[in-house]
Design a protein around this motif. Structure first.
Motif, short mmCIF file in Angstrom:
data_model
loop_
_atom_site.label_atom_id
_atom_site.label_comp_id
_atom_site.label_asym_id
_atom_site.label_seq_id
_atom_site.Cartn_x
_atom_site.Cartn_y
_atom_site.Cartn_z
N CYS A 50 0.82 -1.21 0.00
CA CYS A 50 0.00 0.00 0.00
C CYS A 50 0.86 1.26 0.00
O CYS A 50 0.37 2.35 0.35
CB CYS A 50 -0.93 0.00 1.20
N ASN A 51 2.11 1.12 -0.39
CA ASN A 51 3.00 2.29 -0.43
C ASN A 51 2.62 3.29 -1.52
O ASN A 51 3.22 4.35 -1.64
CB ASN A 51 4.45 1.85 -0.62
N HIS A 52 1.61 2.96 -2.32
CA HIS A 52 1.10 3.89 -3.33
C HIS A 52 0.20 4.96 -2.73
O HIS A 52 -0.23 5.88 -3.43
CB HIS A 52 0.31 3.12 -4.39
N GLN A 98 -0.40 9.25 13.06
CA GLN A 98 0.35 10.05 12.10
C GLN A 98 0.46 9.36 10.74
O GLN A 98 0.76 9.99 9.73
CB GLN A 98 1.76 10.36 12.64
N ASN A 99 0.23 8.03 10.72
CA ASN A 99 0.29 7.29 9.47
C ASN A 99 -1.08 6.96 8.90
O ASN A 99 -1.20 6.24 7.91
CB ASN A 99 1.07 5.98 9.67
N ARG A 274 11.35 6.72 1.58
CA ARG A 274 11.14 6.10 2.89
C ARG A 274 10.56 7.08 3.91
O ARG A 274 10.13 6.66 4.99
CB ARG A 274 12.44 5.48 3.41
N THR A 275 10.53 8.37 3.59
CA THR A 275 9.95 9.35 4.53
C THR A 275 8.46 9.58 4.28
O THR A 275 7.84 10.34 5.01
CB THR A 275 10.70 10.70 4.44
N TRP A 276 7.89 8.95 3.27
CA TRP A 276 6.47 9.11 2.99
C TRP A 276 5.62 8.64 4.16
O TRP A 276 6.03 7.78 4.95
CB TRP A 276 6.08 8.33 1.74
N LYS A 277 4.40 9.15 4.22
CA LYS A 277 3.44 8.75 5.24
C LYS A 277 3.01 7.30 5.02
O LYS A 277 2.69 6.89 3.90
CB LYS A 277 2.22 9.68 5.18
#
Length: 335
Positions: A50-52, A98-99, A274-277
Motif C-alpha cells: 500500500c505504499n502507493h 500520524q500514518n 522512505r519518509t512518505w506517510k
C-alpha cells in the motif's frame, strides 16, 4: 536470467564447539538432510503493498521504478476491510495516527484500497514494461477478485496463512503459483499449510513457494533467523516448488545471505521515498537500494560455483610469478 541453474551439493558439516550458542550451531542433521539443489537466478518481488498511498498513478510509477531497479515482479495487496476486520477493529482509531489516511482504522484501510479495475490496469502496465504483476490477498473476496485476473503468482502473507477458506479458493479455482510467508507461524502450522496444499487439487510440489519470514517492521538482525531457511529446506524442499525469503530488516546484506542459503525468491517492501506517510515505508528499499541489491544478488549467483580445475586459467600467470616452488623452481632443484 536465462543462465542454467547450478547444482550444489552441501559438503559434510564440521563439528562445532560445545560452547557455541545453540542458535548459531550449524546443525549436522539439518545440513546432511538437505537435498542437492540447483542455484537458479535470483527472483525478486518488489512488495509495493500500500505504499502507493491509495493513488493509482503512484502505483504505476512504483512499478516502473521497480522494473528499472532490476525486480522480477511488482506486488500489491488486496483487502476487503469489512470482511477482514471485526467491527471493533474497523471503528477503532489507527494505532499510529500520524500514518493514518482515515478517522478510523477501517476508513484508513478503505482509503488505501485499489479496485479490481485498478489492479487490472496495473497488471496491464506490468505487461507493457515486462514486469510480472502479483498481489497478496487477505480474505476470501479479495482472493476471488485477484484470481479473476489470473496472474502468474499470488501471495498469501503471514497473517493469512491459516485462512483455509481463502487458500481453498487459491488451491481449487486457480492454477498459478501461490507464495506463502511463514512469519508468526509455528512449525506445526507450517506443516498444516503444506499438507493442505498436498490435498485436493493442491499440487504443492509444483505450485507452492514457502517463505522464511519474521513479522516485524523493521526486524532487528538478531530476529531475522536466517538459519530457519535450512529447516525449511530440510523439511520441504522435496514437497514444495521453492523456498523463499521475505525480509523486513534494514539494509541489503541479509538478502544476499538468504539467497546463498537457498532462497530462490527474495521479497522486500519497496517505495520511492522512505519518509512518505505510512507504516511500511521505513522498512522498504528505495530504487537505489534495490538496484544495489540486485547487482549483489546476480554477482552472488555468478560466484556460486566450484573450481573446474585445481588451477584456474586466471591463476596460472600468478602461480608462475608468485608461488614459492614455481618462480624459483630451478634454484630449489639445484639445492
Amino acid at each position: 536470467l536465462k543462465r542454467p541453474s547450478r547444482l550444489h551439493t552441501p559438503p559434510p558439516d564440521e563439528p562445532t564447539a560445545m560452547s557455541e550458542q545453540a542458535s548459531k550451531k550449524a546443525r549436522t542433521s539439518d545440513i546432511a538432510a538437505l537435498h542437492s539443489f540447483s542455484y537458479s537466478p535470483p527472483q525478486f518481488i518488489a512488495e509495493i503493498g500500500c505504499n502507493h498511498k491509495g493513488e493509482l498513478e503512484i502505483a504505476k510509477e512504483l512499478l516502473t521504478l521497480a522494473k528499472k531497479s532490476g525486480a522480477s515482479c511488482g506486488k500489491f495487496q488486496k483487502r476487503t476491510p469489512k470482511e477482514l476486520l471485526t467491527p471493533e477493529q474497523y471503528n477503532a482509531p489507527h494505532p499510529n495516527p500520524q500514518n493514518s489516511f482515515g478517522a478510523t482504522y477501517g476508513e484508513h484501510r478503505e482509503f488505501l484500497e485499489l479496485s479490481v479495475d485498478d489492479h487490472r490496469e496495473l497488471q496491464k502496465h506490468c505487461k507493457d514494461i515486462d514486469l510480472e504483476y502479483s498481489c497478496s490477498v487477505w480474505d476470501t473476496t479479495s482472493a476471488k477478485e485477484i484470481v479473476s485476473l489470473n496472474p502468474k503468482l499470488i501471495k498469501v502473507g503471514s497473517p493469512s496463512n491459516q485462512h483455509w477458506e481463502l487458500q481453498e479458493v487459491l488451491r481449487d479455482t486457480y492454477t498459478g503459483e501461490v507464495h506463502i510467508s511463514t512469519g508468526m507461524t509455528t512449525k506445526d502450522e507450517i506443516e498444516k499449510i503444506v499438507v493442505f496444499w498436498e490435498q485436493g487439487k493442491g499440487d504443492a510440489k509444483n505450485r507452492v513457494v514457502l517463505y522464511n519470514c519474521t513479522s516485524g517492521y523493521p526486524v532487528p538482525f538478531e530476529d531475522v533467523c536466517l538459519l530457519d531457511i535450512r529447516i525449511l529446506q530440510q523439511k520441504y524442499a522435496h514437497r514444495v516448488k521453492h523456498i523463499g525469503f521475505s525480509g523486513h530488516h534494514l539494509g541489503i546484506a541479509i538478502d544476499v545471505a538468504a539467497y546463498a542459503l537457498g532462497a530462490t525468491w527474495i521479497e522486500r517492501h519497496f517505495t520511492k521515498d522512505r519518509t512518505w506517510k505510512g507504516t511500511d515505508h521505513a522498512a522498504s528499499l528505495e530504487p537505489a537500494g534495490l538496484a544495489k541489491l540486485m547487482r549483489d544478488l546476480h554477482a552472488t549467483y555468478t560466484s556460486l560455483t566450484y573450481k573446474n580445475s585445481d588451477i584456474l586459467d586466471l591463476e596460472k600467470e600468478q602461480r608462475a610469478k608468485l608461488k614459492w616452488g614455481q618462480y624459483n623452481k630451478d634454484i630449489i632443484d639445484k639445492k
